[in-house]
Write a protein that holds these residues in place. Structure first.
Motif, PDB file in Angstrom:
ATOM      1  N   SER A   1      -3.380   7.796   2.517  1.00  0.00           N
ATOM      2  CA  SER A   1      -3.796   6.671   1.665  1.00  0.00           C
ATOM      3  C   SER A   1      -5.253   6.794   1.207  1.00  0.00           C
ATOM      4  O   SER A   1      -5.858   5.815   0.800  1.00  0.00           O
ATOM      5  CB  SER A   1      -3.553   5.332   2.363  1.00  0.00           C
ATOM      6  OG  SER A   1      -4.269   5.253   3.568  1.00  0.00           O
TER       7      SER A   1
ATOM      8  N   SER B   1      -8.963   1.344  -0.542  1.00  0.00           N
ATOM      9  CA  SER B   1      -7.616   1.567  -1.074  1.00  0.00           C
ATOM     10  C   SER B   1      -6.586   0.595  -0.490  1.00  0.00           C
ATOM     11  O   SER B   1      -5.542   0.359  -1.100  1.00  0.00           O
ATOM     12  CB  SER B   1      -7.169   3.013  -0.835  1.00  0.00           C
ATOM     13  OG  SER B   1      -7.161   3.324   0.534  1.00  0.00           O
ATOM     14  N   VAL B   2      -6.870   0.060   0.701  1.00  0.00           N
ATOM     15  CA  VAL B   2      -5.953  -0.889   1.348  1.00  0.00           C
ATOM     16  C   VAL B   2      -6.782  -2.010   1.970  1.00  0.00           C
ATOM     17  O   VAL B   2      -7.751  -1.739   2.677  1.00  0.00           O
ATOM     18  CB  VAL B   2      -5.160  -0.228   2.508  1.00  0.00           C
ATOM     19  CG1 VAL B   2      -4.167  -1.220   3.109  1.00  0.00           C
ATOM     20  CG2 VAL B   2      -4.462   1.036   2.071  1.00  0.00           C
TER      21      VAL B   2
ATOM     22  N   LYS C   1       1.167   7.401  -2.991  1.00  0.00           N
ATOM     23  CA  LYS C   1       0.099   6.395  -2.889  1.00  0.00           C
ATOM     24  C   LYS C   1      -0.857   6.547  -4.074  1.00  0.00           C
ATOM     25  O   LYS C   1      -0.443   6.329  -5.200  1.00  0.00           O
ATOM     26  CB  LYS C   1      -0.557   6.512  -1.523  1.00  0.00           C
ATOM     27  CG  LYS C   1       0.496   6.216  -0.428  1.00  0.00           C
ATOM     28  CD  LYS C   1      -0.068   5.675   0.816  1.00  0.00           C
ATOM     29  CE  LYS C   1       0.961   5.656   1.905  1.00  0.00           C
ATOM     30  NZ  LYS C   1       1.499   4.330   2.158  1.00  0.00           N
TER      31      LYS C   1
ATOM     32  N   THR D   1      -3.870   3.038   7.004  1.00  0.00           N
ATOM     33  CA  THR D   1      -3.170   2.090   6.129  1.00  0.00           C
ATOM     34  C   THR D   1      -2.698   0.848   6.882  1.00  0.00           C
ATOM     35  O   THR D   1      -2.508  -0.209   6.284  1.00  0.00           O
ATOM     36  CB  THR D   1      -1.942   2.792   5.491  1.00  0.00           C
ATOM     37  OG1 THR D   1      -2.331   4.120   5.116  1.00  0.00           O
ATOM     38  CG2 THR D   1      -1.436   2.064   4.281  1.00  0.00           C
TER      39      THR D   1
ATOM     40  N   GLY E   1      -2.345  -3.050  -1.383  1.00  0.00           N
ATOM     41  CA  GLY E   1      -2.874  -1.780  -1.870  1.00  0.00           C
ATOM     42  C   GLY E   1      -3.708  -2.005  -3.125  1.00  0.00           C
ATOM     43  O   GLY E   1      -3.322  -2.771  -4.012  1.00  0.00           O
TER      44      GLY E   1
ATOM     45  N   PRO F   1       0.824  -1.231   0.000  1.00  0.00           N
ATOM     46  CA  PRO F   1       0.000   0.000   0.000  1.00  0.00           C
ATOM     47  C   PRO F   1       0.852   1.272   0.000  1.00  0.00           C
ATOM     48  O   PRO F   1       0.719   2.116   0.857  1.00  0.00           O
ATOM     49  CB  PRO F   1      -0.830  -0.147   1.277  1.00  0.00           C
ATOM     50  CG  PRO F   1      -0.091  -1.093   2.147  1.00  0.00           C
ATOM     51  CD  PRO F   1       0.821  -1.918   1.290  1.00  0.00           C
ATOM     52  N   GLY F   2       1.727   1.387  -0.905  1.00  0.00           N
ATOM     53  CA  GLY F   2       2.564   2.556  -1.087  1.00  0.00           C
ATOM     54  C   GLY F   2       3.991   2.312  -0.625  1.00  0.00           C
ATOM     55  O   GLY F   2       4.174   1.745   0.433  1.00  0.00           O
TER      56      GLY F   2
END
Ligand SMILES: Cc1ncc(COP(=O)(O)O)c(C=O)c1O
Length: 364
Positions: free
Chosen positions: A173, A301-302, A196, A145, A342, A14-15
């Protein structure tokens, strides 16, 4: 070198997230005069689209060289004076970090701690602000996140506002993945990092400030500020003349990412993230993987889930070695037991499907 790992599309942590192809191209841009027309025109364009992504008509979007964490510090030294009372929602590692930053800077911090995998409720926030009294600002992690939880920023901000507090939002995020609706939710300082859902490399800190936040930053004098001085940056943003040499390469990249978002459409961008989050969670459910966030607050997103076969590190290594896909392990107390993926930025169903297939096979 394992060429599969050089394929950004297989970077499922996730980034930082995979760079958009137009961003990759922009990163090769030659340097130009930093107070010249090209940079000024770009700053103008960036302001227009970055506002749309934040959901603000008149908020000022400021760009500093730095990472998301710098946004914690910048928001505090501009909106608060040492000793001020603040309340921080702590539903994971990044809420804890915002609180730790505030403590380190000498604020009187009340943490609203809730179990990981859950979100702070408006009632809990209301009680905490009431108990603390005279709260100057409330810090809210929009998307945590470390746990894959999205907090209800609208409801939490409403509570903070009912107590007359400023609202700072960690959108690291969530920005460019989930709607923030800055104006509608009456948010004052929304911070994020470019690595992100913005589809850019790490190194650019983005902060959107309300008129109220700008006015407050002119009144607060408790912290010495130079680089993080918001009034200086607001003037620079409005005149399109940066006070220092701006990180040109990051600006070229950010501009390219925003243009890609315009091409997709901002509503479509948010709709895609919703679709991808749901797609990935449904896929995990189908293969019997247990998610760790409460159902009502799961992030698009995560996604965080229990490590199949026990050890998160061993599972990550197996998936990397056999399928060339990079997953993230959990953070802090979840480092050994939780995996994170992610589903934001330059991401579509095929690579998420491939990730699901790898997880299913590795879990056997
Ligand atoms: C929600 C959240 N807040 C803050 C940060 C810190 O950002 P940075 O690592 O860019 O300083 C992160 C990084 O992953 C994050 O996910």
């Amino acid at each position: 070198m394992d060429t599969r790992l050089s394929e950004g599309r297989w970077l499922r942590i996730p980034g930082p997230t995979p760079l958009h192809p137009q961003v990759v191209k922009a990163l090769g841009h030659e340097m130009v005069p930093h107070r010249g027309e090209l940079i000024m025109g770009m700053m103008e364009r960036i302001q227009v689209t970055a506002r749309k992504v934040h959901g603000t008509e008149s908020g000022e979007v400021l760009l500093w060289a730095g990472t998301g964490t710098a946004g914690f510090e910048a928001s505090i030294v501009n909106l608060c004076n040492p000793g001020d009372k603040v309340v921080v929602t702590c539903c994971g590692d990044f809420g804890d970090r915002y609180a730790a930053t505030a403590e380190k800077l000498g604020l009187d911090v009340k943490r609203v701690n809730v179990p990981w995998g859950t979100a702070v409720s408006p009632e809990e926030l209301d009680a905490a602000i009431g108990e603390h009294g005279d709260v100057v600002a409330v810090m809210i992690t929009h998307n945590e996140t470390s746990t894959g939880v999205t907090q209800d920023v609208a409801a939490l901000a409403k509570v903070a506002k009912s107590h007359g507090a400023l609202v700072c939002v960690d959108a690291v995020s969530s920005a460019a993945a989930l709607p923030i609706n800055m104006d509608e939710n009456d948010l004052d300082w929304v911070l994020s990092g470019a690595q992100k859902a913005w589809m850019c490399p790490p190194g650019l800190m983005i902060s959107a400030l309300s008129e109220r936040a700008i006015a407050r930053s002119k009144e607060t004098t408790g912290y010495p500020r130079f680089i993080w001085d918001a009034p200086t940056m607001v003037d620079a943003s409005r005149s399109r003349v940066h006070p220092t040499t701006p990180p040109e390469t990051h600006l070229f990249a950010f501009d390219a990412a925003l243009q890609a978002m315009e091409e997709e459409g901002i509503d479509q961008l948010f709709a895609r993230h919703k679709r991808l989050g749901e797609f990935f969670r449904a896929g995990l459910k189908d293969i019997g993987i247990e998610l760790v966030a409460d159902e009502a607050v799961r992030s698009n997103s995560v996604t965080a889930f229990k490590a199949p076969n026990g050890s998160a590190g061993a599972f990550r290594d197996k998936v990397r070695e056999q399928w060339g896909i990079e997953l993230a392990v959990g953070q802090a107390q979840w480092a050994d037991s939780v995996m994170r993926v992610g589903t934001m930025g330059w991401t579509y169903e095929p690579e998420l499907q491939a990730t699901l297939e790898a997880i299913e096979a590795a879990a056997k």
